[in-house]
Motif scaffolding. Structure first.
Motif, PDB file in Angstrom:
ATOM      1  N   MET A 262      43.390  28.325  54.825  1.00 16.83           N
ATOM      2  CA  MET A 262      43.074  28.311  53.399  1.00 16.83           C
ATOM      3  C   MET A 262      41.585  28.574  53.243  1.00 16.83           C
ATOM      4  N   THR A 263      41.241  29.756  52.734  1.00 13.49           N
ATOM      5  CA  THR A 263      39.838  30.153  52.653  1.00 13.49           C
ATOM      6  C   THR A 263      39.269  30.037  51.242  1.00 13.49           C
ATOM      7  N   VAL A 264      40.134  29.962  50.252  1.00 11.01           N
ATOM      8  CA  VAL A 264      39.686  29.798  48.873  1.00 11.01           C
ATOM      9  C   VAL A 264      40.504  28.687  48.230  1.00 11.01           C
ATOM     10  N   ASP A 265      39.824  27.762  47.580  1.00 14.76           N
ATOM     11  CA  ASP A 265      40.459  26.734  46.767  1.00 14.76           C
ATOM     12  C   ASP A 265      39.647  26.634  45.486  1.00 14.76           C
ATOM     13  N   THR A 266      40.221  27.102  44.389  1.00 14.50           N
ATOM     14  CA  THR A 266      39.443  27.173  43.149  1.00 14.50           C
ATOM     15  C   THR A 266      39.243  25.810  42.503  1.00 14.50           C
ATOM     16  N   GLY A 267      40.040  24.815  42.910  1.00 16.92           N
ATOM     17  CA  GLY A 267      40.018  23.543  42.201  1.00 16.92           C
ATOM     18  C   GLY A 267      40.782  23.656  40.895  1.00 16.92           C
ATOM     19  N   TYR A 268      41.026  22.521  40.259  1.00 20.23           N
ATOM     20  CA  TYR A 268      41.827  22.498  39.047  1.00 20.23           C
ATOM     21  C   TYR A 268      41.041  23.022  37.844  1.00 20.23           C
ATOM     22  N   GLY A 269      41.786  23.745  36.985  1.00 21.26           N
ATOM     23  CA  GLY A 269      41.203  24.213  35.732  1.00 21.26           C
ATOM     24  C   GLY A 269      40.418  25.498  35.834  1.00 21.26           C
ATOM     25  N   ASN A 270      40.491  26.205  36.958  1.00 19.53           N
ATOM     26  CA  ASN A 270      39.638  27.374  37.159  1.00 19.53           C
ATOM     27  C   ASN A 270      40.374  28.699  37.329  1.00 19.53           C
ATOM     28  N   TRP A 271      41.650  28.685  37.735  1.00 25.92           N
ATOM     29  CA  TRP A 271      42.349  29.956  37.974  1.00 25.92           C
ATOM     30  C   TRP A 271      43.845  29.741  37.788  1.00 25.92           C
ATOM     31  N   GLU A 272      44.418  30.397  36.779  1.00 23.38           N
ATOM     32  CA  GLU A 272      45.862  30.371  36.561  1.00 23.38           C
ATOM     33  C   GLU A 272      46.476  31.546  37.320  1.00 23.38           C
ATOM     34  N   ALA A 273      47.153  31.249  38.425  1.00 23.41           N
ATOM     35  CA  ALA A 273      47.679  32.317  39.274  1.00 23.41           C
ATOM     36  C   ALA A 273      48.689  33.198  38.548  1.00 23.41           C
ATOM     37  N   ASP A 274      49.464  32.609  37.630  1.00 26.38           N
ATOM     38  CA  ASP A 274      50.452  33.394  36.899  1.00 26.38           C
ATOM     39  C   ASP A 274      49.808  34.402  35.958  1.00 26.38           C
ATOM     40  N   ARG A 275      48.533  34.253  35.692  1.00 27.34           N
ATOM     41  CA  ARG A 275      47.826  35.178  34.809  1.00 27.34           C
ATOM     42  C   ARG A 275      47.038  36.236  35.588  1.00 27.34           C
ATOM     43  N   SER A 276      47.260  36.312  36.888  1.00 25.77           N
ATOM     44  CA  SER A 276      46.485  37.261  37.685  1.00 25.77           C
ATOM     45  C   SER A 276      47.404  38.129  38.534  1.00 25.77           C
ATOM     46  N   TRP A 277      46.923  39.338  38.834  1.00 26.52           N
ATOM     47  CA  TRP A 277      47.656  40.308  39.650  1.00 26.52           C
ATOM     48  C   TRP A 277      46.749  40.740  40.807  1.00 26.52           C
ATOM     49  N   PRO A 278      46.950  40.177  42.013  1.00 21.54           N
ATOM     50  CA  PRO A 278      46.063  40.483  43.141  1.00 21.54           C
ATOM     51  C   PRO A 278      46.496  41.722  43.918  1.00 21.54           C
ATOM     52  N   LEU A 279      45.516  42.450  44.424  1.00 19.04           N
ATOM     53  CA  LEU A 279      45.738  43.620  45.276  1.00 19.04           C
ATOM     54  C   LEU A 279      44.711  43.606  46.393  1.00 19.04           C
ATOM     55  N   ALA A 280      45.047  44.279  47.500  1.00 18.47           N
ATOM     56  CA  ALA A 280      44.120  44.400  48.620  1.00 18.47           C
ATOM     57  C   ALA A 280      43.535  45.801  48.662  1.00 18.47           C
ATOM     58  N   GLY A 281      42.249  45.898  48.979  1.00 11.33           N
ATOM     59  CA  GLY A 281      41.590  47.195  49.123  1.00 11.33           C
ATOM     60  C   GLY A 281      40.138  47.009  49.510  1.00 11.33           C
ATOM     61  N   ASP A 282      39.591  47.971  50.208  1.00 13.92           N
ATOM     62  CA  ASP A 282      38.196  47.887  50.667  1.00 13.92           C
ATOM     63  C   ASP A 282      37.280  48.355  49.543  1.00 13.92           C
ATOM     64  N   GLU A 283      36.900  47.430  48.678  1.00 16.63           N
ATOM     65  CA  GLU A 283      36.144  47.796  47.479  1.00 16.63           C
ATOM     66  C   GLU A 283      34.734  48.285  47.791  1.00 16.63           C
ATOM     67  N   ASN A 284      34.071  47.728  48.789  1.00 16.28           N
ATOM     68  CA  ASN A 284      32.666  48.091  49.048  1.00 16.28           C
ATOM     69  C   ASN A 284      32.500  49.010  50.248  1.00 16.28           C
ATOM     70  N   GLY A 285      33.599  49.460  50.846  1.00 13.85           N
ATOM     71  CA  GLY A 285      33.522  50.458  51.920  1.00 13.85           C
ATOM     72  C   GLY A 285      32.971  49.949  53.227  1.00 13.85           C
ATOM     73  N   ASP A 286      33.077  48.641  53.506  1.00 11.84           N
ATOM     74  CA  ASP A 286      32.525  48.106  54.744  1.00 11.84           C
ATOM     75  C   ASP A 286      33.562  48.000  55.862  1.00 11.84           C
ATOM     76  N   GLY A 287      34.766  48.551  55.607  1.00 12.02           N
ATOM     77  CA  GLY A 287      35.807  48.520  56.627  1.00 12.02           C
ATOM     78  C   GLY A 287      36.660  47.270  56.605  1.00 12.02           C
ATOM     79  N   ARG A 288      36.403  46.388  55.639  1.00 15.65           N
ATOM     80  CA  ARG A 288      37.190  45.170  55.515  1.00 15.65           C
ATOM     81  C   ARG A 288      37.858  45.141  54.132  1.00 15.65           C
ATOM     82  N   SER A 289      39.093  44.702  54.105  1.00 12.78           N
ATOM     83  CA  SER A 289      39.870  44.713  52.870  1.00 12.78           C
ATOM     84  C   SER A 289      39.522  43.508  52.004  1.00 12.78           C
TER      85      SER A 289
END
Length: 331
Positions: A262-289
């Protein structure tokens, strides 16, 4: 045979037929849908749901042949007859009811062209995988069956899925995170073969005992987060009350997925997962997704967030960037 009659709401018309030696059938017409024939077991199921006054509404197609059965389309969904199991299932549009197919994209044969795979739910925990290969000139090939699971061996709706190259051989594998009735969980991988087929979920990865995970709170995505040439799996997990966690499963050379962290834990009141759509991709071009997500605050307010994968291949609360937002009523 009955006389042609008005439907109870007077919006459409219908006529019923019964021919000796044939299935009962009906023709229903409305100004919106036109006239269509409904027959046999599909007609019987539709009648049990209240005919055109049920959730399916009026028919929008005649019955037509599909793989291992037949199907009729309606305003609110469709009904499929399975010729193998002799069962009828209703699938309602937009509700998630009766999910029949899981569609995934990836390069399954390693030819640098995108292919499409469909996991089909035949009911009774029986499933099959059908593959369309990408072609140089004509889009996708006709589908072929890559894998079949007998009755009571794979319940399609008991798993969440992703496609990615887990073992680094240049071909996209299929991942299934499977949650059992007792909330035990296991992550399976179906390794892609050179011809683009998959032998089923033949690689057993990480597992956890009863009471560990629920399926509904999980959203999966996969990418090479640590830059080692093998895809890793990430599960976004909804805890409720605005708390979300990210669990990262490392991809192994044998195609299995290891113990999650578990690398991210937003804590309560900070992120409604049902309201988000996650995708993977190398946004900054450093070779890591990285993980990108579109987030719906409600009232037409949206934003995009990116969780940057660090040099260690991990996401973290500190690496979350809000990169764009839309004011109320613009999206």
């Amino acid at each position: 045979m009955t006389d042609t009659a008005n439907t109870p709401d007077l919006y459409g018309r219908f006529i019923h037929f019964r021919t000796p030696g044939a299935y009962p059938h009906s023709i229903y017409w409305s100004p919106d849908t036109g006239a269509h024939v409904v027959l046999g077991a599909i007609r019987g199921h539709w009648s049990e749901q209240g005919w055109e006054n049920g959730t399916l509404g009026f028919p929008t197609s005649d019955e037509y042949v599909v793989t291992n059965g037949a199907r009729s389309d309606f305003q609110g969904g469709y009904v499929r007859w399975n010729g193998t199991t002799a069962t009828v299932t209703r699938y309602a549009y937009g509700t998630g009811e009766g999910t029949a197919r899981i569609v995934l994209s990836g390069d399954f044969n390693g030819d640098k062209r995108s292919d499409m795979a469909t996991i089909v739910d035949y009911g009774s925990c029986r499933a099959a995988l059908w593959t369309h290969l990408g072609t140089p000139t004509s889009g996708l090939s006709a589908p072929f069956e890559s894998w079949k699971a007998p009755v009571n061996t794979w319940c399609v709706t008991s798993a969440k899925y992703a496609a990615a190259d887990v073992n680094g051989d240049g071909r996209s594998d299929i991942i299934g995170l499977y949650v059992y009735a007792d909330n035990a969980v296991r992550v399976f991988t179906g390794l892609a073969r050179p011809d683009g087929t998959h032998p089923g979920f033949d690689q057993d990865g990480w597992s956890a005992p009863a009471g560990s995970w629920q399926l509904d709170p999980v959203k999966l995505f996969a990418g090479d987060t640590d830059g080692d040439g093998r895809a890793d799996l990430t599960a976004m997990y909804r805890y409720g009350s605005g708390r979300m966690g990210l669990f990262q499963f490392p991809g192994g050379a044998d195609g299995t997925l290891g113990t999650p962290e578990m690398t991210v834990d937003t804590g309560y009141g900070n992120w409604e997962a049902d309201r988000s759509w996650p995708l993977a991709g190398d946004e900054n071009g450093d070779g890591r997704s990285d993980m990108s997500a579109l987030y719906d605050y409600g009232n037409g307010v949206y934003a995009t967030f990116t969780f940057i994968a660090g040099a260690n291949g991990k996401y973290s609360n500190n690496n979350a960037l809000k990169s764009w937002d839309a004011p109320a009523g613009t999206w």
